[in-house]
Design an enzyme around this catalytic site. Sequence first.
Site, short mmCIF file in Angstrom:
data_model
loop_
_atom_site.label_atom_id
_atom_site.label_comp_id
_atom_site.label_asym_id
_atom_site.label_seq_id
_atom_site.Cartn_x
_atom_site.Cartn_y
_atom_site.Cartn_z
N HIS A 1 -9.12 -4.04 -1.45
CA HIS A 1 -8.39 -3.33 -0.66
C HIS A 1 -8.26 -1.87 -0.76
O HIS A 1 -8.43 -1.21 0.01
CB HIS A 1 -6.67 -3.28 -1.15
CG HIS A 1 -5.58 -2.37 -0.82
ND1 HIS A 1 -5.15 -2.87 -0.35
CD2 HIS A 1 -5.73 -1.35 -0.58
CE1 HIS A 1 -3.59 -1.42 0.41
NE2 HIS A 1 -4.32 -1.01 -0.22
N GLU A 2 -8.86 -0.79 -2.00
CA GLU A 2 -9.05 -0.02 -2.55
C GLU A 2 -10.53 0.55 -1.54
O GLU A 2 -10.58 1.69 -0.64
CB GLU A 2 -9.51 0.77 -4.34
CG GLU A 2 -7.93 0.34 -4.68
CD GLU A 2 -6.71 1.33 -3.88
OE1 GLU A 2 -7.03 2.02 -3.34
OE2 GLU A 2 -5.49 0.67 -4.05
N HIS B 1 -10.19 1.26 2.35
CA HIS B 1 -9.16 2.06 2.05
C HIS B 1 -10.79 3.08 3.21
O HIS B 1 -10.70 4.15 3.43
CB HIS B 1 -8.65 3.19 1.17
CG HIS B 1 -7.36 2.16 1.44
ND1 HIS B 1 -6.61 3.23 2.07
CD2 HIS B 1 -6.64 1.72 0.59
CE1 HIS B 1 -5.01 3.03 1.93
NE2 HIS B 1 -5.01 2.02 0.98
N CYS C 1 0.83 -1.12 -0.16
CA CYS C 1 -0.44 0.19 0.26
C CYS C 1 0.76 1.28 -0.17
O CYS C 1 2.05 1.03 0.53
CB CYS C 1 -0.90 -0.32 0.92
SG CYS C 1 -2.15 1.34 1.36
CO CO Z 1 -3.20 0.42 -0.27
#
Ligand code: CO
Length: 187
Positions: free
Chosen positions: A158-159, A162, A114
């Site tokens: 993953h995004e 966030h 990341c």
């Molecule tokens: Co990330």
Amino acid sequence: MLELRKIIKENDPIVRKKSVDVTFPLSEEDEATIKYLSDYLEFAADEENCKKYGLRAGVGLAAPQVGVNKRMAAIRIDMYDKNDNLITKRYAFINPKIISHSTNKTALHGGEGCLSVDNDREGYVYRYSFVTVQAYDYLTKQNVKIKFRGYEAIVVQHELDHLEGILYFDHIKKKKPFEELEGATLL
Ligand code: CO
């Protein structure tokens, strides 16, 4: 030349905050943010730019990582099709939502990385093997519903994490980071 914004790192509370929905029509500010997320990935995909400006290339970047707690994230993935031709997949999602997913899980055997995390954490991050995402895509300027699988599905999840203030290593088991999960596949 892209006017670079600072990437917010893991210890900053900004990347731990839940993001809010973006309203339409897009404000100038929101439009500048989604454009930046996408432009950054493009800019940092060029090795020369990374060397010159001390950047890291990435396959995804979410708004909180540039200090904006709004639900926006860009993705840029180089893939090879069955004829071995390079295809670059690009998305710039606004208000993305997972509307369905597989029960099967998958993880990258090499773990995730990341741009907000400078020292990599080792371990498996299990995610759904398939996800269907509904979003507004700024690049095509339309509402989309897209099914992602495998590596792309991992990047998308993953995004989207966030936007909830979740970082990939939150999913790694502290005591058994490489624990195998029944029925899960490793990519
Ligand atoms: Co990330």
